[in-house]
Scaffold this active site. Structure first.
Site, short mmCIF file in Angstrom:
data_model
loop_
_atom_site.label_atom_id
_atom_site.label_comp_id
_atom_site.label_asym_id
_atom_site.label_seq_id
_atom_site.Cartn_x
_atom_site.Cartn_y
_atom_site.Cartn_z
N LYS A 223 -62.84 -78.13 52.74
CA LYS A 223 -62.26 -77.21 51.77
C LYS A 223 -63.13 -77.22 50.52
CE LYS A 223 -58.01 -75.66 49.63
NZ LYS A 223 -56.55 -75.75 49.63
N ASP B 207 -45.96 -73.49 47.37
CA ASP B 207 -46.45 -72.33 48.11
C ASP B 207 -46.27 -72.56 49.61
OD1 ASP B 207 -47.55 -69.80 48.47
OD2 ASP B 207 -49.61 -70.53 48.51
N GLY C 200 -57.77 -69.42 50.40
CA GLY C 200 -56.52 -69.38 49.66
C GLY C 200 -56.74 -68.87 48.26
N VAL D 265 -61.91 -72.61 53.25
CA VAL D 265 -61.92 -73.71 54.21
C VAL D 265 -62.82 -73.34 55.38
CG1 VAL D 265 -60.52 -75.22 55.67
CG2 VAL D 265 -59.56 -74.31 53.55
N LEU E 254 -62.66 -70.83 58.34
CA LEU E 254 -61.29 -70.93 58.85
C LEU E 254 -60.30 -70.12 58.04
CD1 LEU E 254 -61.14 -74.77 59.66
CD2 LEU E 254 -61.59 -72.88 61.24
N GLY E 255 -60.53 -69.99 56.74
CA GLY E 255 -59.59 -69.24 55.92
C GLY E 255 -59.84 -69.49 54.44
#
Length: 471
Positions: free
Chosen positions: A49, A141, A24, A29, A21-22
Protein backbone atom coordinates in the site's frame (compact mmCIF):
# COMPACT_ATOMS: atom_id res chain seq x y z
CA UNK A 1 -7.30 8.09 -11.03
CA UNK A 2 -4.79 6.40 -8.75
CA UNK A 3 -3.32 8.43 -5.88
CA UNK A 4 0.00 6.68 -6.62
CA UNK A 5 1.08 5.21 -9.96
CA UNK A 6 3.71 2.47 -9.70
CA UNK A 7 5.00 0.49 -12.67
CA UNK A 8 5.16 -3.33 -12.55
CA UNK A 9 8.68 -4.47 -11.75
CA UNK A 10 9.39 -1.54 -9.41
CA UNK A 11 11.43 -2.73 -6.44
CA UNK A 12 10.48 -1.48 -2.98
CA UNK A 13 12.63 -2.79 -0.17
CA UNK A 14 12.79 -6.56 -0.62
CA UNK A 15 9.67 -6.67 -2.80
CA UNK A 16 8.81 -6.31 -6.46
CA UNK A 17 5.56 -4.69 -7.58
CA UNK A 18 3.35 -6.82 -9.88
CA UNK A 19 -0.31 -5.84 -10.39
CA UNK A 20 -2.52 -2.94 -9.29
CA UNK A 21 -5.15 -4.18 -6.82
CA UNK A 22 -7.09 -1.02 -6.05
CA UNK A 23 -7.06 2.56 -4.78
CA UNK A 24 -8.73 4.34 -1.90
CA UNK A 25 -9.11 7.88 -0.65
CA UNK A 26 -5.44 8.38 0.13
CA UNK A 27 -3.40 5.56 -1.39
CA UNK A 28 -3.02 2.80 -3.96
CA UNK A 29 -2.51 -0.93 -3.34
CA UNK A 30 -0.40 -3.21 -5.53
CA UNK A 31 0.36 -6.91 -5.43
CA UNK A 32 3.94 -7.73 -4.55
CA UNK A 33 6.37 -10.62 -4.29
CA UNK A 34 9.92 -10.98 -2.90
CA UNK A 35 12.51 -9.64 -5.32
CA UNK A 36 15.24 -11.91 -6.62
CA UNK A 37 17.84 -12.42 -3.91
CA UNK A 38 15.49 -11.44 -1.09
CA UNK A 39 15.67 -13.36 2.20
CA UNK A 40 13.93 -16.74 1.82
CA UNK A 41 11.73 -16.34 4.91
CA UNK A 42 9.71 -13.40 3.54
CA UNK A 43 5.98 -13.83 2.82
CA UNK A 44 5.56 -14.98 -0.79
CA UNK A 45 2.36 -13.00 -1.44
CA UNK A 46 1.97 -9.48 -0.11
CA UNK A 47 0.00 -6.32 -0.78
CA UNK A 48 1.97 -3.08 -1.02
CA UNK A 49 0.00 0.00 0.00
CA UNK A 50 1.58 3.26 -1.22
CA UNK A 51 0.69 6.34 0.86
CA UNK A 52 2.07 9.47 -0.82
CA UNK A 53 3.55 12.49 0.90
CA UNK A 54 2.88 16.11 0.09
CA UNK A 55 -0.84 15.79 -0.69
CA UNK A 56 -1.99 18.34 1.86
CA UNK A 57 -2.99 18.24 5.52
CA UNK A 58 -5.93 15.80 5.18
CA UNK A 59 -3.83 13.23 3.33
CA UNK A 60 -0.94 13.63 5.78
CA UNK A 61 -3.33 13.14 8.70
CA UNK A 62 -4.80 10.05 7.05
CA UNK A 63 -1.34 8.56 6.52
CA UNK A 64 -0.46 9.23 10.16
CA UNK A 65 -3.68 7.56 11.36
CA UNK A 66 -3.20 4.53 9.13
CA UNK A 67 0.37 4.12 10.33
CA UNK A 68 -0.62 4.52 13.98
CA UNK A 69 -3.35 1.92 13.74
CA UNK A 70 -1.49 -0.52 11.47
CA UNK A 71 1.49 -0.62 13.83
CA UNK A 72 -0.80 -1.47 16.76
CA UNK A 73 -3.28 -3.78 14.99
CA UNK A 74 -2.70 -7.31 16.21
CA UNK A 75 -5.82 -9.36 15.67
CA UNK A 76 -6.66 -12.33 13.48
CA UNK A 77 -9.55 -10.43 11.86
CA UNK A 78 -7.52 -7.34 10.93
CA UNK A 79 -5.25 -7.28 7.90
CA UNK A 80 -1.71 -7.58 9.20
CA UNK A 81 1.08 -5.15 8.39
CA UNK A 82 4.41 -6.99 8.08
CA UNK A 83 6.66 -3.98 7.53
CA UNK A 84 6.64 -0.19 7.02
CA UNK A 85 9.00 1.22 4.36
CA UNK A 86 9.93 4.84 3.63
CA UNK A 87 10.81 5.86 0.08
CA UNK A 88 13.22 8.74 -0.71
CA UNK A 89 10.36 10.90 -2.06
CA UNK A 90 8.51 10.64 1.26
CA UNK A 91 6.07 7.94 0.17
CA UNK A 92 5.22 5.44 2.90
CA UNK A 93 4.76 1.82 1.83
CA UNK A 94 2.92 -0.68 4.02
CA UNK A 95 3.88 -4.29 3.33
CA UNK A 96 0.67 -6.11 4.24
CA UNK A 97 -0.90 -9.53 4.30
CA UNK A 98 -2.49 -10.18 0.92
CA UNK A 99 -6.05 -11.51 0.85
CA UNK A 100 -7.63 -13.75 -1.77
CA UNK A 101 -10.69 -11.63 -2.52
CA UNK A 102 -13.05 -9.04 -1.06
CA UNK A 103 -16.61 -9.16 0.17
CA UNK A 104 -17.46 -6.69 -2.62
CA UNK A 105 -16.26 -9.18 -5.23
CA UNK A 106 -18.23 -12.01 -3.62
CA UNK A 107 -21.41 -9.94 -3.64
CA UNK A 108 -20.87 -9.02 -7.29
CA UNK A 109 -20.41 -12.71 -8.14
CA UNK A 110 -23.57 -13.76 -6.26
CA UNK A 111 -26.23 -11.18 -7.20
CA UNK A 112 -29.41 -11.39 -5.12
CA UNK A 113 -28.37 -14.69 -3.53
CA UNK A 114 -27.28 -15.10 0.12
CA UNK A 115 -23.56 -15.69 0.31
CA UNK A 116 -22.40 -19.16 1.26
CA UNK A 117 -21.10 -19.07 4.83
CA UNK A 118 -22.93 -15.78 5.43
CA UNK A 119 -23.29 -16.31 9.19
CA UNK A 120 -19.60 -17.10 9.67
CA UNK A 121 -18.51 -14.10 7.59
CA UNK A 122 -20.69 -11.76 9.64
CA UNK A 123 -19.58 -13.23 12.97
CA UNK A 124 -15.93 -12.77 12.03
CA UNK A 125 -16.56 -9.23 10.81
CA UNK A 126 -18.22 -8.40 14.12
CA UNK A 127 -15.22 -9.88 15.98
CA UNK A 128 -12.99 -7.38 14.16
CA UNK A 129 -15.23 -4.45 15.06
CA UNK A 130 -15.52 -5.52 18.69
CA UNK A 131 -11.74 -5.63 18.93
CA UNK A 132 -11.24 -2.24 17.28
CA UNK A 133 -13.81 -0.60 19.55
CA UNK A 134 -12.37 -2.27 22.66
CA UNK A 135 -8.94 -0.92 21.68
CA UNK A 136 -10.39 2.58 21.36
CA UNK A 137 -10.68 2.95 17.57
CA UNK A 138 -13.45 3.55 15.03
CA UNK A 139 -12.94 2.22 11.49
CA UNK A 140 -15.09 4.93 9.95
CA UNK A 141 -15.28 3.57 6.40
CA UNK A 142 -16.58 0.03 6.79
CA UNK A 143 -17.90 -1.34 3.48
CA UNK A 144 -17.68 -4.59 1.49
CA UNK A 145 -14.63 -3.35 -0.39
CA UNK A 146 -12.74 -3.06 2.91
CA UNK A 147 -13.77 -6.51 4.12
CA UNK A 148 -11.31 -9.01 2.68
CA UNK A 149 -11.18 -12.79 2.74
CA UNK A 150 -7.93 -14.70 3.21
CA UNK A 151 -6.93 -17.86 1.38
CA UNK A 152 -8.84 -19.97 3.91
CA UNK A 153 -11.95 -17.79 3.58
CA UNK A 154 -11.59 -16.09 6.96
CA UNK A 155 -12.37 -12.38 7.28
CA UNK A 156 -9.81 -9.57 7.38
CA UNK A 157 -10.85 -5.94 7.79
CA UNK A 158 -8.60 -3.52 5.92
CA UNK A 159 -8.07 0.15 4.97
CA UNK A 160 -7.58 2.23 8.10
CA UNK A 161 -7.05 5.60 6.42
CA UNK A 162 -10.19 7.02 8.02
CA UNK A 163 -9.76 5.13 11.33
CA UNK A 164 -9.84 7.43 14.33
CA UNK A 165 -8.75 6.97 17.94
CA UNK A 166 -11.47 7.64 20.48
CA UNK A 167 -11.29 10.60 22.83
CA UNK A 168 -13.67 9.26 25.44
CA UNK A 169 -16.92 8.34 23.64
CA UNK A 170 -16.14 9.87 20.25
CA UNK A 171 -13.39 10.68 17.78
CA UNK A 172 -12.70 13.03 14.88
CA UNK A 173 -11.82 12.09 11.33
CA UNK A 174 -11.84 13.44 7.80
CA UNK A 175 -15.16 14.30 6.16
CA UNK A 176 -15.00 11.30 3.85
CA UNK A 177 -16.94 8.08 3.73
CA UNK A 178 -19.05 5.87 1.49
CA UNK A 179 -22.65 7.10 1.27
CA UNK A 180 -24.27 3.67 1.34
CA UNK A 181 -22.78 2.87 4.75
CA UNK A 182 -23.05 6.18 6.61
CA UNK A 183 -25.51 6.51 9.54
CA UNK A 184 -28.20 9.20 9.66
CA UNK A 185 -26.36 11.30 12.25
CA UNK A 186 -23.40 11.66 9.88
CA UNK A 187 -25.44 13.90 7.61
CA UNK A 188 -26.17 16.30 10.47
CA UNK A 189 -22.58 16.70 11.59
CA UNK A 190 -20.59 19.85 11.05
CA UNK A 191 -16.92 20.03 10.18
CA UNK A 192 -14.82 21.46 13.01
CA UNK A 193 -11.13 22.24 13.16
CA UNK A 194 -10.63 18.66 14.37
CA UNK A 195 -12.68 17.14 11.53
CA UNK A 196 -16.03 15.35 11.58
CA UNK A 197 -17.20 13.70 14.81
CA UNK A 198 -17.55 9.91 14.67
CA UNK A 199 -18.33 7.11 17.10
CA UNK A 200 -18.30 3.28 17.22
CA UNK A 201 -22.02 3.53 16.38
CA UNK A 202 -20.92 4.55 12.85
CA UNK A 203 -19.37 1.11 12.37
CA UNK A 204 -22.41 -0.61 13.89
CA UNK A 205 -24.69 1.05 11.34
CA UNK A 206 -22.38 0.01 8.49
CA UNK A 207 -22.36 -3.55 9.83
CA UNK A 208 -26.18 -3.63 9.71
CA UNK A 209 -26.18 -2.53 6.06
CA UNK A 210 -23.47 -5.07 5.17
CA UNK A 211 -25.34 -7.87 7.00
CA UNK A 212 -28.43 -7.22 4.88
CA UNK A 213 -26.32 -7.24 1.71
CA UNK A 214 -24.53 -10.48 2.65
CA UNK A 215 -27.83 -12.22 3.40
CA UNK A 216 -29.50 -11.04 0.18
CA UNK A 217 -26.69 -11.03 -2.35
CA UNK A 218 -26.05 -7.30 -2.38
CA UNK A 219 -29.52 -5.81 -1.79
CA UNK A 220 -29.27 -2.58 0.21
CA UNK A 221 -31.80 -2.25 3.07
CA UNK A 222 -32.89 1.17 1.78
CA UNK A 223 -34.55 1.67 -1.59
CA UNK A 224 -33.02 3.69 -4.39
CA UNK A 225 -31.33 3.19 -7.73
CA UNK A 226 -28.25 5.19 -6.72
CA UNK A 227 -26.29 5.82 -3.53
CA UNK A 228 -27.54 9.41 -3.33
CA UNK A 229 -31.18 8.24 -3.45
CA UNK A 230 -30.54 5.60 -0.78
CA UNK A 231 -28.87 8.20 1.42
CA UNK A 232 -32.01 10.34 1.09
CA UNK A 233 -34.06 7.31 2.21
CA UNK A 234 -31.82 6.97 5.26
CA UNK A 235 -32.46 10.58 6.20
CA UNK A 236 -36.19 10.06 5.67
CA UNK A 237 -36.06 6.98 7.90
CA UNK A 238 -34.32 8.98 10.63
CA UNK A 239 -37.02 11.65 10.38
CA UNK A 240 -39.80 9.07 10.71
CA UNK A 241 -40.98 9.58 7.13
CA UNK A 242 -39.74 6.24 5.73
CA UNK A 243 -40.25 2.76 7.15
CA UNK A 244 -37.44 0.21 7.31
CA UNK A 245 -38.48 -2.71 5.08
CA UNK A 246 -35.98 -5.54 5.18
CA UNK A 247 -36.03 -8.31 2.58
CA UNK A 248 -38.49 -11.03 3.68
CA UNK A 249 -35.91 -13.68 2.74
CA UNK A 250 -33.66 -12.55 5.63
CA UNK A 251 -34.07 -15.02 8.55
CA UNK A 252 -35.96 -13.67 11.55
CA UNK A 253 -32.94 -13.75 13.89
CA UNK A 254 -30.95 -11.65 11.44
CA UNK A 255 -33.88 -9.29 10.84
CA UNK A 256 -33.82 -8.44 14.55
CA UNK A 257 -30.04 -7.97 14.54
CA UNK A 258 -30.11 -5.73 11.48
CA UNK A 259 -32.94 -3.60 12.87
CA UNK A 260 -30.95 -3.06 16.07
CA UNK A 261 -27.83 -2.09 14.09
CA UNK A 262 -29.96 0.39 12.13
CA UNK A 263 -31.55 2.00 15.17
CA UNK A 264 -31.72 5.76 14.53
CA UNK A 265 -30.46 7.17 17.87
CA UNK A 266 -26.79 6.23 18.07
CA UNK A 267 -27.06 5.72 21.85
CA UNK A 268 -29.80 3.12 21.35
CA UNK A 269 -27.81 1.49 18.55
CA UNK A 270 -24.90 0.86 20.90
CA UNK A 271 -27.08 -0.26 23.79
CA UNK A 272 -29.12 -2.86 21.88
CA UNK A 273 -26.07 -4.38 20.18
CA UNK A 274 -23.97 -5.01 23.28
CA UNK A 275 -24.79 -8.72 23.18
CA UNK A 276 -24.75 -9.04 19.40
CA UNK A 277 -22.05 -11.73 19.28
CA UNK A 278 -24.12 -13.97 21.54
CA UNK A 279 -27.24 -13.46 19.40
CA UNK A 280 -25.65 -14.31 16.07
CA UNK A 281 -26.27 -17.76 14.58
CA UNK A 282 -23.11 -19.80 14.48
CA UNK A 283 -21.60 -20.14 11.02
CA UNK A 284 -19.01 -22.53 9.68
CA UNK A 285 -19.20 -26.22 8.84
CA UNK A 286 -20.48 -28.59 11.53
CA UNK A 287 -17.08 -30.17 11.50
CA UNK A 288 -17.29 -32.24 14.68
CA UNK A 289 -20.91 -33.31 14.59
CA UNK A 290 -20.73 -34.57 11.04
CA UNK A 291 -17.61 -36.60 11.73
CA UNK A 292 -19.08 -37.97 14.95
CA UNK A 293 -22.12 -39.10 12.95
CA UNK A 294 -19.81 -40.85 10.48
CA UNK A 295 -18.08 -42.66 13.31
CA UNK A 296 -21.38 -43.94 14.64
CA UNK A 297 -22.48 -44.98 11.16
CA UNK A 298 -19.24 -46.86 10.58
CA UNK A 299 -19.61 -48.77 13.83
CA UNK A 300 -23.23 -49.63 13.10
CA UNK A 301 -22.33 -50.82 9.60
CA UNK A 302 -19.59 -53.05 10.99
CA UNK A 303 -22.07 -54.74 13.31
CA UNK A 304 -24.74 -55.10 10.62
CA UNK A 305 -22.40 -56.83 8.20
CA UNK A 306 -21.32 -59.23 10.92
CA UNK A 307 -17.76 -57.99 11.25
CA UNK A 308 -18.02 -57.90 15.03
CA UNK A 309 -16.15 -55.69 17.46
CA UNK A 310 -12.75 -56.14 15.81
CA UNK A 311 -14.03 -54.93 12.44
CA UNK A 312 -15.84 -52.03 14.09
CA UNK A 313 -12.63 -51.05 15.87
CA UNK A 314 -10.66 -51.10 12.60
CA UNK A 315 -13.25 -48.85 10.96
CA UNK A 316 -13.42 -46.49 13.93
CA UNK A 317 -9.71 -45.92 14.34
CA UNK A 318 -9.08 -43.73 11.26
CA UNK A 319 -12.25 -41.67 11.89
CA UNK A 320 -11.57 -40.81 15.54
CA UNK A 321 -12.26 -37.10 15.98
CA UNK A 322 -9.35 -35.17 17.42
CA UNK A 323 -10.33 -33.32 20.58
CA UNK A 324 -13.50 -35.23 21.38
CA UNK A 325 -13.82 -36.79 24.83
CA UNK A 326 -12.85 -40.42 25.26
CA UNK A 327 -15.71 -42.54 26.65
CA UNK A 328 -13.45 -43.68 29.48
CA UNK A 329 -12.04 -40.24 30.30
CA UNK A 330 -12.33 -39.22 33.97
CA UNK A 331 -14.74 -36.39 33.17
CA UNK A 332 -17.90 -36.33 35.33
CA UNK A 333 -20.86 -37.60 33.33
CA UNK A 334 -23.16 -34.78 34.45
CA UNK A 335 -20.93 -32.20 32.73
CA UNK A 336 -20.12 -34.02 29.46
CA UNK A 337 -23.10 -32.70 27.50
CA UNK A 338 -22.47 -29.10 28.53
CA UNK A 339 -18.77 -29.44 27.72
CA UNK A 340 -19.41 -30.93 24.29
CA UNK A 341 -22.09 -28.37 23.40
CA UNK A 342 -19.87 -25.48 24.51
CA UNK A 343 -17.06 -26.69 22.25
CA UNK A 344 -19.31 -27.47 19.28
CA UNK A 345 -20.94 -24.04 19.46
CA UNK A 346 -17.59 -22.56 18.38
CA UNK A 347 -16.34 -22.96 14.80
CA UNK A 348 -12.70 -22.56 15.84
CA UNK A 349 -10.76 -25.83 15.65
CA UNK A 350 -8.74 -25.12 18.78
CA UNK A 351 -11.82 -25.11 21.01
CA UNK A 352 -12.44 -28.80 21.70
CA UNK A 353 -14.35 -30.72 24.37
CA UNK A 354 -11.04 -32.11 25.65
CA UNK A 355 -9.62 -28.59 26.10
CA UNK A 356 -12.69 -27.33 27.97
CA UNK A 357 -12.72 -30.40 30.22
CA UNK A 358 -9.00 -30.02 30.90
CA UNK A 359 -9.43 -26.37 31.84
CA UNK A 360 -12.33 -27.17 34.18
CA UNK A 361 -10.10 -29.70 35.90
CA UNK A 362 -7.25 -27.20 36.19
CA UNK A 363 -9.57 -24.44 37.42
CA UNK A 364 -11.66 -26.29 40.00
CA UNK A 365 -11.21 -30.07 39.76
CA UNK A 366 -14.79 -30.03 38.40
CA UNK A 367 -16.05 -28.61 41.72
CA UNK A 368 -19.07 -26.29 41.13
CA UNK A 369 -18.76 -25.00 44.71
CA UNK A 370 -15.14 -23.90 44.41
CA UNK A 371 -14.62 -20.33 45.64
CA UNK A 372 -11.70 -17.94 45.96
CA UNK A 373 -12.94 -14.62 47.40
CA UNK A 374 -9.35 -13.34 47.54
CA UNK A 375 -9.14 -13.44 43.73
CA UNK A 376 -12.90 -12.95 43.16
CA UNK A 377 -13.24 -16.28 41.30
CA UNK A 378 -16.09 -18.74 41.73
CA UNK A 379 -17.61 -21.98 40.50
CA UNK A 380 -16.58 -24.82 38.23
CA UNK A 381 -14.89 -22.45 35.74
CA UNK A 382 -13.66 -20.01 38.42
CA UNK A 383 -15.32 -17.03 36.80
CA UNK A 384 -14.83 -13.48 37.97
CA UNK A 385 -18.46 -12.25 38.09
CA UNK A 386 -17.92 -9.03 36.12
CA UNK A 387 -16.10 -10.93 33.35
CA UNK A 388 -18.73 -13.67 33.31
CA UNK A 389 -21.45 -11.11 32.57
CA UNK A 390 -19.84 -10.30 29.22
CA UNK A 391 -19.77 -13.95 28.08
CA UNK A 392 -22.83 -15.32 29.84
CA UNK A 393 -25.44 -17.25 27.82
CA UNK A 394 -29.07 -16.19 27.83
CA UNK A 395 -31.08 -19.13 29.18
CA UNK A 396 -34.85 -18.70 28.71
CA UNK A 397 -36.79 -17.45 31.70
CA UNK A 398 -33.86 -16.76 34.01
CA UNK A 399 -30.59 -14.91 34.38
CA UNK A 400 -27.37 -16.82 33.79
CA UNK A 401 -25.42 -17.67 36.95
CA UNK A 402 -21.66 -18.21 37.15
CA UNK A 403 -22.26 -20.80 39.91
CA UNK A 404 -24.51 -22.82 37.58
CA UNK A 405 -22.18 -25.37 35.90
CA UNK A 406 -24.10 -25.35 32.59
CA UNK A 407 -23.98 -21.53 32.38
CA UNK A 408 -20.34 -21.37 33.46
CA UNK A 409 -19.27 -23.97 30.89
CA UNK A 410 -21.23 -22.32 28.06
CA UNK A 411 -19.63 -18.97 28.88
CA UNK A 412 -16.18 -20.58 28.95
CA UNK A 413 -16.74 -21.92 25.43
CA UNK A 414 -17.73 -18.46 24.19
CA UNK A 415 -14.74 -16.77 25.78
CA UNK A 416 -12.30 -19.33 24.38
CA UNK A 417 -13.82 -18.92 20.92
CA UNK A 418 -13.14 -15.18 21.10
CA UNK A 419 -9.61 -15.69 22.41
CA UNK A 420 -8.70 -17.63 19.27
CA UNK A 421 -8.93 -14.36 17.36
CA UNK A 422 -7.48 -12.05 20.03
CA UNK A 423 -4.43 -14.10 21.10
CA UNK A 424 -4.46 -17.19 18.88
CA UNK A 425 -2.52 -15.47 16.10
CA UNK A 426 0.62 -15.34 18.28
CA UNK A 427 3.42 -17.87 17.71
CA UNK A 428 2.99 -21.11 19.63
CA UNK A 429 0.38 -23.73 20.39
CA UNK A 430 -3.04 -22.15 19.93
CA UNK A 431 -4.73 -24.12 22.71
CA UNK A 432 -2.01 -23.06 25.16
CA UNK A 433 -2.41 -19.42 24.12
CA UNK A 434 -6.18 -19.31 24.59
CA UNK A 435 -6.03 -21.24 27.87
CA UNK A 436 -3.46 -18.75 29.12
CA UNK A 437 -5.69 -15.92 27.88
CA UNK A 438 -8.53 -17.26 30.01
CA UNK A 439 -6.38 -17.64 33.13
CA UNK A 440 -4.25 -14.50 32.84
CA UNK A 441 -6.17 -12.23 30.45
CA UNK A 442 -5.60 -11.50 26.77
CA UNK A 443 -3.48 -8.41 27.48
CA UNK A 444 -0.98 -10.44 29.49
CA UNK A 445 -0.61 -12.98 26.67
CA UNK A 446 -0.16 -10.28 24.03
CA UNK A 447 2.40 -8.43 26.16
CA UNK A 448 4.35 -11.66 26.67
CA UNK A 449 3.92 -12.54 22.96
CA UNK A 450 2.99 -16.01 24.14
CA UNK A 451 2.22 -17.88 27.34
CA UNK A 452 3.24 -15.67 30.31
CA UNK A 453 5.73 -17.33 32.69
CA UNK A 454 3.18 -17.19 35.53
CA UNK A 455 0.80 -19.37 33.46
CA UNK A 456 3.30 -22.05 32.46
CA UNK A 457 2.45 -24.47 35.28
CA UNK A 458 -1.26 -24.04 34.59
CA UNK A 459 -0.71 -24.72 30.87
CA UNK A 460 1.34 -27.86 31.59
CA UNK A 461 -1.53 -29.21 33.67
CA UNK A 462 -4.10 -28.31 31.00
CA UNK A 463 -2.08 -29.92 28.19
CA UNK A 464 -1.58 -33.10 30.20
CA UNK A 465 -5.32 -33.38 30.77
CA UNK A 466 -6.11 -32.61 27.11
CA UNK A 467 -3.97 -35.61 26.16
CA UNK A 468 -5.61 -37.74 28.84
CA UNK A 469 -9.23 -36.78 28.10
CA UNK A 470 -9.26 -36.51 24.32
CA UNK A 471 -8.49 -38.48 21.21
Amino acid sequence: MRPVNVFPGTVVGDYEVTDHLGSGHWGSVYAGRPRRGAPPDLPRRVALKFLPAGRGAPAEAAVARELAFSERARHARLIRTHQVLREPDGTTVLVMERARTSLRSLLDENPERPLPDAARILRELWEALEHMHAEGWVHGDLKPGNVLLAEDGSVRVADFGVAAELEGTHAYTEAVGTQDYLPPEWWERRLSEKGVLTRPATDVWAFGVIAHEVLTGGVHPFAGAAAQARAAEVRGYAAGQVQLRLAPSVPAVWQAIIRDCLAVPYQERMEVTRDLAARMPHGGPPRRRRRAWLIGAAAALAVLIGGGAATAQRMLAPETVSGELRPDAAVPQQYRTAITEAAHSCHQKAVTPALIAAMLYAESRFDPNRRSPATDEYGIAMWTPRVFEHWAPQPPGRKADYLNPDDAIAALGRFLCSLVTTVGYLPGDQQSLIAAGYRMGGDAVREAKGVPPKAEQYIREVKAKVAEYGY
